[in-house]
Scaffold this motif. Structure first.
Motif, PDB file in Angstrom:
ATOM      1  N   ASP A  54      48.336  50.253  38.477  1.00 55.08           N
ATOM      2  CA  ASP A  54      47.335  51.287  38.721  1.00 55.08           C
ATOM      3  C   ASP A  54      47.352  51.689  40.200  1.00 55.08           C
ATOM      4  O   ASP A  54      47.124  50.854  41.080  1.00 55.08           O
ATOM      5  N   ALA A  55      47.588  52.957  40.483  1.00 57.80           N
ATOM      6  CA  ALA A  55      47.676  53.443  41.862  1.00 57.80           C
ATOM      7  C   ALA A  55      46.332  53.309  42.588  1.00 57.80           C
ATOM      8  O   ALA A  55      46.299  52.977  43.778  1.00 57.80           O
ATOM      9  N   ASP A  56      45.224  53.565  41.898  1.00 59.05           N
ATOM     10  CA  ASP A  56      43.910  53.429  42.531  1.00 59.05           C
ATOM     11  C   ASP A  56      43.654  51.977  42.942  1.00 59.05           C
ATOM     12  O   ASP A  56      43.117  51.713  44.023  1.00 59.05           O
ATOM     13  N   ALA A  57      44.034  51.044  42.093  1.00 58.74           N
ATOM     14  CA  ALA A  57      43.865  49.622  42.414  1.00 58.74           C
ATOM     15  C   ALA A  57      44.761  49.250  43.589  1.00 58.74           C
ATOM     16  O   ALA A  57      44.403  48.408  44.415  1.00 58.74           O
ATOM     17  N   GLY A  58      45.920  49.906  43.682  1.00 55.57           N
ATOM     18  CA  GLY A  58      46.843  49.649  44.784  1.00 55.57           C
ATOM     19  C   GLY A  58      46.244  50.039  46.122  1.00 55.57           C
ATOM     20  O   GLY A  58      46.491  49.387  47.143  1.00 55.57           O
ATOM     21  N   LEU A  59      45.455  51.111  46.129  1.00 50.94           N
ATOM     22  CA  LEU A  59      44.810  51.548  47.359  1.00 50.94           C
ATOM     23  C   LEU A  59      43.768  50.536  47.843  1.00 50.94           C
ATOM     24  O   LEU A  59      43.540  50.388  49.038  1.00 50.94           O
ATOM     25  N   MET A  60      43.139  49.833  46.919  1.00 47.16           N
ATOM     26  CA  MET A  60      42.083  48.880  47.273  1.00 47.16           C
ATOM     27  C   MET A  60      42.612  47.447  47.438  1.00 47.16           C
ATOM     28  O   MET A  60      41.864  46.555  47.825  1.00 47.16           O
ATOM     29  N   LEU A  61      43.894  47.267  47.168  1.00 42.11           N
ATOM     30  CA  LEU A  61      44.450  45.908  47.198  1.00 42.11           C
ATOM     31  C   LEU A  61      44.345  45.268  48.572  1.00 42.11           C
ATOM     32  O   LEU A  61      43.994  44.092  48.681  1.00 42.11           O
ATOM     33  N   SER A  62      44.633  46.009  49.628  1.00 44.57           N
ATOM     34  CA  SER A  62      44.601  45.388  50.957  1.00 44.57           C
ATOM     35  C   SER A  62      43.187  44.922  51.313  1.00 44.57           C
ATOM     36  O   SER A  62      43.003  43.850  51.899  1.00 44.57           O
ATOM     37  N   ALA A  63      42.162  45.684  50.946  1.00 40.94           N
ATOM     38  CA  ALA A  63      40.782  45.270  51.202  1.00 40.94           C
ATOM     39  C   ALA A  63      40.456  44.015  50.380  1.00 40.94           C
ATOM     40  O   ALA A  63      39.828  43.072  50.890  1.00 40.94           O
ATOM     41  N   TYR A  64      40.914  44.001  49.125  1.00 38.39           N
ATOM     42  CA  TYR A  64      40.685  42.829  48.283  1.00 38.39           C
ATOM     43  C   TYR A  64      41.369  41.598  48.900  1.00 38.39           C
ATOM     44  O   TYR A  64      40.773  40.525  48.972  1.00 38.39           O
ATOM     45  N   LEU A  65      42.618  41.771  49.339  1.00 37.45           N
ATOM     46  CA  LEU A  65      43.372  40.643  49.890  1.00 37.45           C
ATOM     47  C   LEU A  65      42.747  40.120  51.183  1.00 37.45           C
ATOM     48  O   LEU A  65      42.806  38.915  51.455  1.00 37.45           O
ATOM     49  N   ASN A  66      42.158  41.008  51.990  1.00 37.78           N
ATOM     50  CA  ASN A  66      41.456  40.546  53.198  1.00 37.78           C
ATOM     51  C   ASN A  66      40.278  39.639  52.823  1.00 37.78           C
ATOM     52  O   ASN A  66      40.089  38.571  53.419  1.00 37.78           O
ATOM     53  N   GLY A  67      39.503  40.058  51.860  1.00 38.01           N
ATOM     54  CA  GLY A  67      38.388  39.234  51.389  1.00 38.01           C
ATOM     55  C   GLY A  67      38.892  37.952  50.743  1.00 38.01           C
ATOM     56  O   GLY A  67      38.302  36.877  50.925  1.00 38.01           O
ATOM     57  N   TRP A  68      39.981  38.058  50.001  1.00 40.02           N
ATOM     58  CA  TRP A  68      40.576  36.901  49.335  1.00 40.02           C
ATOM     59  C   TRP A  68      41.028  35.869  50.366  1.00 40.02           C
ATOM     60  O   TRP A  68      40.813  34.670  50.177  1.00 40.02           O
ATOM     61  N   LYS A  69      41.625  36.339  51.446  1.00 39.75           N
ATOM     62  CA  LYS A  69      42.078  35.411  52.491  1.00 39.75           C
ATOM     63  C   LYS A  69      40.899  34.632  53.080  1.00 39.75           C
ATOM     64  O   LYS A  69      41.002  33.432  53.336  1.00 39.75           O
ATOM     65  N   ASN A  70      39.787  35.327  53.290  1.00 37.51           N
ATOM     66  CA  ASN A  70      38.594  34.656  53.821  1.00 37.51           C
ATOM     67  C   ASN A  70      38.062  33.619  52.837  1.00 37.51           C
ATOM     68  O   ASN A  70      37.711  32.493  53.233  1.00 37.51           O
ATOM     69  N   ARG A  71      37.980  33.984  51.554  1.00 35.89           N
ATOM     70  CA  ARG A  71      37.501  33.040  50.541  1.00 35.89           C
ATOM     71  C   ARG A  71      38.459  31.862  50.399  1.00 35.89           C
ATOM     72  O   ARG A  71      38.032  30.714  50.260  1.00 35.89           O
ATOM     73  N   LYS A  72      39.756  32.131  50.483  1.00 36.69           N
ATOM     74  CA  LYS A  72      40.739  31.054  50.358  1.00 36.69           C
ATOM     75  C   LYS A  72      40.659  30.119  51.564  1.00 36.69           C
ATOM     76  O   LYS A  72      40.749  28.891  51.413  1.00 36.69           O
ATOM     77  N   ALA A  73      40.479  30.677  52.746  1.00 38.37           N
ATOM     78  CA  ALA A  73      40.365  29.840  53.946  1.00 38.37           C
ATOM     79  C   ALA A  73      39.132  28.939  53.849  1.00 38.37           C
ATOM     80  O   ALA A  73      39.185  27.751  54.208  1.00 38.37           O
ATOM     81  N   ALA A  74      38.037  29.492  53.346  1.00 37.99           N
ATOM     82  CA  ALA A  74      36.819  28.681  53.178  1.00 37.99           C
ATOM     83  C   ALA A  74      37.040  27.573  52.150  1.00 37.99           C
ATOM     84  O   ALA A  74      36.650  26.423  52.372  1.00 37.99           O
ATOM     85  N   ALA A  75      37.693  27.913  51.043  1.00 38.07           N
ATOM     86  CA  ALA A  75      37.965  26.909  50.004  1.00 38.07           C
ATOM     87  C   ALA A  75      38.926  25.843  50.522  1.00 38.07           C
ATOM     88  O   ALA A  75      38.756  24.647  50.239  1.00 38.07           O
ATOM     89  N   GLN A  76      39.920  26.260  51.287  1.00 43.85           N
ATOM     90  CA  GLN A  76      40.867  25.296  51.859  1.00 43.85           C
ATOM     91  C   GLN A  76      40.156  24.390  52.863  1.00 43.85           C
ATOM     92  O   GLN A  76      40.437  23.201  52.929  1.00 43.85           O
ATOM     93  N   GLY A  77      39.224  24.953  53.621  1.00 48.52           N
ATOM     94  CA  GLY A  77      38.422  24.146  54.540  1.00 48.52           C
ATOM     95  C   GLY A  77      37.603  23.097  53.794  1.00 48.52           C
ATOM     96  O   GLY A  77      37.485  21.955  54.245  1.00 48.52           O
ATOM     97  N   ASP A  78      37.051  23.483  52.629  1.00 49.89           N
ATOM     98  CA  ASP A  78      36.308  22.522  51.809  1.00 49.89           C
ATOM     99  C   ASP A  78      37.217  21.388  51.343  1.00 49.89           C
ATOM    100  O   ASP A  78      36.835  20.220  51.386  1.00 49.89           O
ATOM    101  N   VAL A  79      38.428  21.734  50.894  1.00 48.23           N
ATOM    102  CA  VAL A  79      39.374  20.716  50.424  1.00 48.23           C
ATOM    103  C   VAL A  79      39.738  19.769  51.571  1.00 48.23           C
ATOM    104  O   VAL A  79      39.765  18.546  51.400  1.00 48.23           O
TER     105      VAL A  79
END
Length: 136
Positions: A54-79
């Protein structure tokens, strides 16, 4: 076994059991944190696949991945924090178990010393009886 030895062993057993429960709790929380990491990775892969389709989802992917990186860093910190907590709990459990074994060893040595002293008194009593019989 003396009352003081029984009390020390009982207290040490309680401490060992408490630390074992704490370690089990930490392991459960760590497993949940690791599962959260796996779910985050799966969600990101799903979003990447959706962006390919989906091209529309592709446009929002970078914003999603930025948020994902933050959530992953927090989860990795918990581990990481839970891994350190687990290590500390394991060390405390090892120390408590060593203390328990020391108390058990002292109690057993005390019991054996009493048995040896009792045997010596009995032997001395028998020797005294034998000497009296000879003297008569």
């Amino acid at each position: 076994m003396t009352a003081w030895a029984q009390s020390l062993i009982r207290i040490s057993n309680y401490e060992v059991e408490t630390l074992q429960k704490r370690l089990a709790d930490i392991n459960e929380r760590r497993a949940a944190a690791e599962m959260k990491l796996a779910v985050l990775d799966a969600e990101a892969e799903g979003e990447r696949e959706r962006a390919r389709i989906d091209a529309d989802a592709g446009l929002m992917l970078s914003a999603y991945l930025n948020g994902w990186k933050n959530r992953k860093a927090a989860a990795q910190g918990d581990v990481t924090a839970l891994a350190a907590e687990e290590e500390g709990a394991r060390e405390a459990l090892t120390g408590a178990f060593e203390e328990l074994k020391k108390f058990e060893h002292v109690a057993e040595a005390t019991r054996l010393d009493r048995l040896v002293a009792l045997a010596k008194r009995e032997t001395a009593a028998f020797d005294e009886q034998a000497l009296r019989r000879r003297a008569v």
